[in-house]
Motif scaffolding. Structure first.
Motif, PDB file in Angstrom:
ATOM      1  N   SER A  19       5.785  19.036  -1.484  1.00 23.32           N
ATOM      2  CA  SER A  19       5.381  18.194  -0.343  1.00 23.32           C
ATOM      3  C   SER A  19       5.097  16.770  -0.796  1.00 23.32           C
ATOM      4  O   SER A  19       5.501  15.807  -0.135  1.00 23.32           O
ATOM      5  N   GLY A  20       4.366  16.657  -1.911  1.00 23.21           N
ATOM      6  CA  GLY A  20       4.017  15.328  -2.418  1.00 23.21           C
ATOM      7  C   GLY A  20       5.253  14.520  -2.779  1.00 23.21           C
ATOM      8  O   GLY A  20       5.329  13.326  -2.483  1.00 23.21           O
ATOM      9  N   LEU A  21       6.224  15.162  -3.400  1.00 22.72           N
ATOM     10  CA  LEU A  21       7.435  14.450  -3.820  1.00 22.72           C
ATOM     11  C   LEU A  21       8.288  14.068  -2.609  1.00 22.72           C
ATOM     12  O   LEU A  21       8.824  12.952  -2.548  1.00 22.72           O
ATOM     13  N   VAL A  22       8.393  14.978  -1.631  1.00 23.38           N
ATOM     14  CA  VAL A  22       9.146  14.662  -0.408  1.00 23.38           C
ATOM     15  C   VAL A  22       8.471  13.509   0.328  1.00 23.38           C
ATOM     16  O   VAL A  22       9.126  12.564   0.794  1.00 23.38           O
ATOM     17  N   PHE A  23       7.142  13.570   0.395  1.00 23.54           N
ATOM     18  CA  PHE A  23       6.375  12.513   1.068  1.00 23.54           C
ATOM     19  C   PHE A  23       6.616  11.159   0.400  1.00 23.54           C
ATOM     20  O   PHE A  23       6.844  10.144   1.084  1.00 23.54           O
ATOM     21  N   ALA A  24       6.600  11.148  -0.936  1.00 22.47           N
ATOM     22  CA  ALA A  24       6.854   9.890  -1.662  1.00 22.47           C
ATOM     23  C   ALA A  24       8.237   9.348  -1.311  1.00 22.47           C
ATOM     24  O   ALA A  24       8.405   8.141  -1.081  1.00 22.47           O
ATOM     25  N   GLY A  25       9.230  10.229  -1.245  1.00 19.98           N
ATOM     26  CA  GLY A  25      10.587   9.810  -0.890  1.00 19.98           C
ATOM     27  C   GLY A  25      10.643   9.221   0.520  1.00 19.98           C
ATOM     28  O   GLY A  25      11.240   8.165   0.741  1.00 19.98           O
ATOM     29  N   LEU A  26       9.976   9.897   1.457  1.00 15.27           N
ATOM     30  CA  LEU A  26       9.949   9.397   2.840  1.00 15.27           C
ATOM     31  C   LEU A  26       9.283   8.017   2.911  1.00 15.27           C
ATOM     32  O   LEU A  26       9.760   7.119   3.612  1.00 15.27           O
ATOM     33  N   LEU A  27       8.176   7.870   2.147  1.00 17.30           N
ATOM     34  CA  LEU A  27       7.478   6.577   2.160  1.00 17.30           C
ATOM     35  C   LEU A  27       8.376   5.458   1.663  1.00 17.30           C
ATOM     36  O   LEU A  27       8.383   4.359   2.222  1.00 17.30           O
ATOM     37  N   MET A  56       0.823  -1.212   0.000  1.00 14.09           N
ATOM     38  CA  MET A  56       0.000   0.000   0.000  1.00 14.09           C
ATOM     39  C   MET A  56       0.860   1.266   0.000  1.00 14.09           C
ATOM     40  O   MET A  56       0.587   2.210  -0.734  1.00 14.09           O
ATOM     41  N   LEU A  57       1.902   1.268   0.834  1.00 15.08           N
ATOM     42  CA  LEU A  57       2.748   2.460   0.910  1.00 15.08           C
ATOM     43  C   LEU A  57       3.508   2.675  -0.397  1.00 15.08           C
ATOM     44  O   LEU A  57       3.690   3.815  -0.843  1.00 15.08           O
ATOM     45  N   THR A  58       3.937   1.563  -1.033  1.00 12.32           N
ATOM     46  CA  THR A  58       4.595   1.678  -2.344  1.00 12.32           C
ATOM     47  C   THR A  58       3.623   2.283  -3.358  1.00 12.32           C
ATOM     48  O   THR A  58       3.998   3.145  -4.163  1.00 12.32           O
ATOM     49  N   ALA A  59       2.369   1.822  -3.309  1.00  9.51           N
ATOM     50  CA  ALA A  59       1.357   2.347  -4.236  1.00  9.51           C
ATOM     51  C   ALA A  59       1.165   3.848  -4.034  1.00  9.51           C
ATOM     52  O   ALA A  59       1.071   4.607  -5.004  1.00  9.51           O
ATOM     53  N   VAL A  60       1.127   4.283  -2.775  1.00  4.93           N
ATOM     54  CA  VAL A  60       0.955   5.716  -2.500  1.00  4.93           C
ATOM     55  C   VAL A  60       2.164   6.494  -3.025  1.00  4.93           C
ATOM     56  O   VAL A  60       2.016   7.546  -3.656  1.00  4.93           O
ATOM     57  N   ALA A  61       3.375   5.957  -2.810  1.00  2.00           N
ATOM     58  CA  ALA A  61       4.586   6.640  -3.266  1.00  2.00           C
ATOM     59  C   ALA A  61       4.612   6.745  -4.790  1.00  2.00           C
ATOM     60  O   ALA A  61       4.841   7.826  -5.349  1.00  2.00           O
ATOM     61  N   VAL A  62       4.344   5.620  -5.483  1.00  3.89           N
ATOM     62  CA  VAL A  62       4.370   5.620  -6.950  1.00  3.89           C
ATOM     63  C   VAL A  62       3.285   6.549  -7.492  1.00  3.89           C
ATOM     64  O   VAL A  62       3.540   7.344  -8.416  1.00  3.89           O
ATOM     65  N   GLY A  63       2.090   6.475  -6.900  1.00  2.80           N
ATOM     66  CA  GLY A  63       1.006   7.356  -7.324  1.00  2.80           C
ATOM     67  C   GLY A  63       1.396   8.819  -7.171  1.00  2.80           C
ATOM     68  O   GLY A  63       1.180   9.637  -8.071  1.00  2.80           O
ATOM     69  N   SER A  64       2.013   9.161  -6.017  1.00  3.36           N
ATOM     70  CA  SER A  64       2.406  10.555  -5.757  1.00  3.36           C
ATOM     71  C   SER A  64       3.452  11.037  -6.758  1.00  3.36           C
ATOM     72  O   SER A  64       3.414  12.190  -7.195  1.00  3.36           O
ATOM     73  N   LEU A  65       4.394  10.150  -7.113  1.00  2.61           N
ATOM     74  CA  LEU A  65       5.467  10.536  -8.034  1.00  2.61           C
ATOM     75  C   LEU A  65       4.933  10.867  -9.426  1.00  2.61           C
ATOM     76  O   LEU A  65       5.602  11.542 -10.207  1.00  2.61           O
ATOM     77  N   ILE A  66       3.720  10.382  -9.730  1.00  4.21           N
ATOM     78  CA  ILE A  66       3.102  10.706 -11.032  1.00  4.21           C
ATOM     79  C   ILE A  66       2.105  11.851 -10.880  1.00  4.21           C
ATOM     80  O   ILE A  66       2.093  12.794 -11.676  1.00  4.21           O
TER      81      ILE A  66
END
Lengths: 193, 172
Positions: free
Chosen positions: A155-163, A44-54
């Protein structure tokens, strides 16, 4: 009509992914909640990160509005708590139950039936709950960038990196746990149908 | 065929989530349960549905998300067919055993139907109260950096973890 077809196609891909990862199987969710195997959480967290990066770069280009969810504190606490209890009891969430049903797990009809009963019960008690839990402490559609005053895209990109870092740490934990129990790993249980 | 790894599944789901964002609207599932109830009751008692305050928001119409939900069932069916063909054996036992090093424990055991029914009741009641489930809040809402979804996710695990540990010891 086009929108309905789009929904159907998106759903087929959704169900196909859920079943193939194995989260449409109660043990996978249950093991995540007992913290024995965090596969479902890592996915789930990977999905959120990948989704955010797009999604965030796309929003910077004006292709999409990211939106947010309504922050009504009381209903979120109560609803999240009830959901957590049901999650542990059922071993399924609303989406994985449907993928499992398609995959031929007939016992999941009990979960879906319970869900339909829960939906009806919610509609019946909604007029009572709405003034108690939804109207008070309702702050509208608030996101972290709104609250912190930061740039949404950054924020979204930083969040994806943290995830992704969190996921990597969780995976390191799972691998060390699996390594210490190596003899039992992969033991099949053919008697279970 | 072994199950997909978490990173493969997570990447696929993230791409699908972004696809949904970009093509129509973000992923969500749980509204379709009351939607299906509204559609069913509308066949026998349309005046009751029209008078209900919740069904005035969740109208008895077939929409994108209801079709998404129908698609999830079809997608689960197709994936299971492909998996069974790859295994050359009917049934889902092999796929269950392949999930993880700890698949062969209490979590995968069949549980009483009443427990599954009660669990289903609570996940939908709770999701509708909170305005989303694992899809709408955790995947979509966290992608949106919605404060609401972080509260929801924290509560799900704050209650779900002790509940699952209790069930593991006592019941299942």
């Amino acid at each position: 009509m086009g929108v309905l077809l789009l929904g159907l196609i998106t759903g087929v891909a959704f169900g196909y992914i859920l079943q193939n990862v194995g989260v449409a199987r109660c043990g996978c969710i249950f093991n995540a909640l007992t913290l024995k195997d965090l596969k479902a959480v890592k996915m789930m967290l990977t999905a959120v990160a990948v989704g955010s990066l797009i999604v965030y770069p796309a929003s910077a280009l004006g292709w999409v509005t990211v939106g947010s969810k309504t922050l009504y504190v009381l209903a979120l606490i109560a609803g999240g708590g009830l959901f957590g209890a049901g999650f542990a009891l059922a071993g399924y969430c609303p989406g994985t139950a449907l993928a499992a049903l398609g995959a031929g797990r007939r016992e999941v009809l009990a979960v879906v039936g319970g869900g339909l009963a829960g939906a009806l019960a919610y509609a019946v008690v909604y007029p009572v709950l709405e003034p108690l839990l939804i109207r008070p402490l309702n702050f509208g559609r608030v996101s972290w960038p709104d609250l912190l005053g930061t740039n949404p895209v950054a924020s979204g990109l930083v969040f994806a990196g943290l995830l992704l870092i969190v996921v990597w740490l969780l995976d390191a934990r799972d691998r060390s746990a699996a390594g210490s129990k190596a003899p039992a790993a992969g033991t099949a249980t053919p008697e279970r149908s | 065929m072994r199950e997909w790894s978490w990173w493969k599944g997570g990447t696929a789901l993230g791409l699908l989530s972004a696809f949904a964002f970009l093509t129509y609207k973000p992923l969500g599932v749980s509204t379709s349960y009351p939607r299906a109830v509204a559609l069913a009751i509308n066949l026998v008692a349309p005046e009751w549905v029209a008078a209900n305050a919740y069904f005035q928001q969740v109208l008895p119409v077939v929409d994108w998300q209801l079709m998404l939900v129908v698609g999830i069932v079809i997608g689960g069916f197709l994936a299971a067919r492909v998996q069974r063909r790859a295994q050359g054996a009917p049934g889902t036992a092999g796929e269950a055993a392949a999930c993880s090093p700890v698949a062969a424990d209490a979590g995968d055991r069949p549980r009483p139907r009443w427990m599954m029914f009660l669990g289903g009741f609570l996940i939908i009641f709770g999701a509708r109260l909170a305005g989303g489930c694992t899809s709408g809040h955790v995947i979509t809402g966290m992608t949106q950096l919605a404060v609401a979804s972080f509260i929801f996710a924290a509560m799900v695990f704050a209650v779900g973890i002790p509940m699952a540990r209790y069930l593991n010891r006592k019941v299942v």
